[in-house]
Design a protein around this motif. Structure first.
Motif, short mmCIF file in Angstrom:
data_model
loop_
_atom_site.label_atom_id
_atom_site.label_comp_id
_atom_site.label_asym_id
_atom_site.label_seq_id
_atom_site.Cartn_x
_atom_site.Cartn_y
_atom_site.Cartn_z
N THR A 1 3.82 24.60 18.06
CA THR A 1 3.14 23.81 16.82
C THR A 1 3.91 22.02 16.98
N SER A 2 2.73 21.86 16.12
CA SER A 2 3.23 20.47 15.35
C SER A 2 3.88 20.99 14.03
N ASN B 1 4.55 7.18 4.41
CA ASN B 1 3.86 7.50 6.84
C ASN B 1 3.70 9.46 6.91
N LEU B 2 3.30 9.53 7.13
CA LEU B 2 2.96 11.54 7.40
C LEU B 2 2.08 11.90 8.68
N THR B 3 2.92 11.96 9.54
CA THR B 3 2.54 12.16 11.01
C THR B 3 2.49 13.73 11.23
N ASN C 1 11.70 14.50 11.69
CA ASN C 1 10.62 16.16 11.58
C ASN C 1 11.48 16.77 9.58
N VAL C 2 10.69 16.70 9.03
CA VAL C 2 11.07 17.03 7.49
C VAL C 2 10.62 18.76 7.60
N TYR D 1 -8.24 23.97 19.04
CA TYR D 1 -8.16 23.14 18.35
C TYR D 1 -6.73 23.26 17.66
N ASN D 2 -7.81 21.96 16.58
CA ASN D 2 -5.88 21.02 16.58
C ASN D 2 -5.68 21.75 14.60
N TYR D 3 -4.60 22.06 14.34
CA TYR D 3 -3.98 22.69 13.16
C TYR D 3 -3.39 21.45 12.64
N ILE D 4 -3.88 21.73 11.09
CA ILE D 4 -3.29 20.62 10.48
C ILE D 4 -2.80 21.18 8.90
N ASP D 5 -2.16 21.58 8.57
CA ASP D 5 -1.17 22.09 7.81
C ASP D 5 -1.23 20.97 6.38
#
Length: 233
Positions: A79-80, A68-70, A88-89, A31-35
Motif C-alpha cells: 500500500t502507499s 511536503n506531502l508524498t 513515514n508518519v 489505479y493509484n489510491y490517494i488517501d
C-alpha cells in the motif's frame, strides 16, 4: 482496446470504510489510491508537533510552506503510505490526539486550498481512486464516478472502536462516539467545503454489506462508466 481510465471520488462520513473500499478498488483496477484524509492528518500532525495556532493566519501559511506531502509505496504491506517531509508518519497520524483535531484543521481555508491543489495535481492523469469529504464536490466535481458512503451511527462507532482498540486498549466506546459526533458536526457545518453528497453521487449505505459485497457493487458501477456504450469513440 483497453478501457478508459477514470477518476473515482468517494466521500462520506468518518468510519464508513471509505479508505478500505478505495484501496480495494484501486488494487482491483490497477489505479493509484490517494488517501486525502491521510493528507489532512499529516498536516494536523505537523501543526501539533510545531505548536501552530489554528487561528493565526501567518503561522498557518508559514507551516504550510514548510510541509511536503508524498505517498510512497510500501512493498511489505502493498500500500502507499503518507510521508511528511520524508518521514513515514502512517502510524502517527492515527493517534487519538490527531483524530480529535483533524476536522478542525481541515476546516481552515488555507489548509484546504493547500491540500486540494495537491490532490488536483495528482488526478491529472486519471486512473485514481480518492476518498475524503469533498472529493466529488470540490476536488473533482467532474469525476466520472462519485460515491457517497454512509452507515448507521452504531455500526460506525463499533468499526472505529475495533480499529482503535487494536492499538490502544484504554480507549472507550463513549470516547469514540463523542469523537465521531464531533467530527460529523464540524465536517458538515464548516464554512469551507462542508461535507455533503454531490447531486450526481451514488449513495452507498454499507451498514449491512460485507466488504466483498460493496466492492462488487461499486465495481459494477465502474464497469457501467467505462463501457463502450457510455464512452463512444
Amino acid at each position: 482496446m483497453s478501457a478508459p481510465r477514470i477518476i473515482i471520488a468517494i466521500d462520506g462520513f468518518s468510519s464508513c470504510g471509505k479508505s478500505t473500499l478505495a484501496k480495494e478498488l484501486a488494487g482491483r483496477l490497477g489505479y493509484n489510491y490517494i488517501d486525502s484524509g491521510a493528507m489532512y492528518r499529516a498536516i494536523t500532525l505537523y501543526f501539533l508537533r510545531n505548536q501552530v495556532s489554528f487561528t493565526d493566519h501567518g503561522q498557518i501559511l508559514d507551516a504550510l510552506a514548510s510541509i511536503n506531502l508524498t505517498f510512497v509505496f510500501n512493498p511489505l504491506n502493498h500500500t502507499s503510505e503518507i510521508h511528511l517531509n520524508d518521514e513515514n508518519v502512517a502510524s502517527y497520524i492515527r493517534d487519538m490526539i490527531v483524530s480529535e483535531k483533524v476536522s478542525e484543521v481541515a476546516a481552515i481555508r488555507e489548509v484546504r486550498s493547500f491540500a486540494v491543489a495537491q490532490q488536483k495535481r495528482m488526478g491529472r492523469k486519471k486512473g485514481i481512486v480518492m476518498d475524503g469529504r469533498d472529493i466529488g464536490t470540490a476536488v473533482f466535481p467532474d469525476a466520472e464516478l462519485k460515491v457517497f458512503m454512509t452507515a448507521s451511527p452504531e455500526v460506525r462507532v463499533m468499526r472505529r472502536f475495533k480499529e482503535m482498540y487494536a492499538v490502544n486498549h484504554q480507549i472507550t466506546i463513549d470516547e469514540i462516539r463523542h469523537n465521531l459526533e464531533l467530527r460529523d458536526y464540524i465536517d458538515s457545518t464548516r464554512e469551507e467545503s462542508p461535507l455533503h453528497r454531490a447531486a450526481d453521487a451514488i449513495l452507498l449505505d454499507n451498514s449491512s454489506l460485507t466488504r466483498e459485497e460493496q466492492l462488487d457493487l461499486v465495481l459494477s458501477w465502474v464497469k457501467e462508466r467505462v463501457s463502450p456504450v457510455n464512452n463512444p469513440q
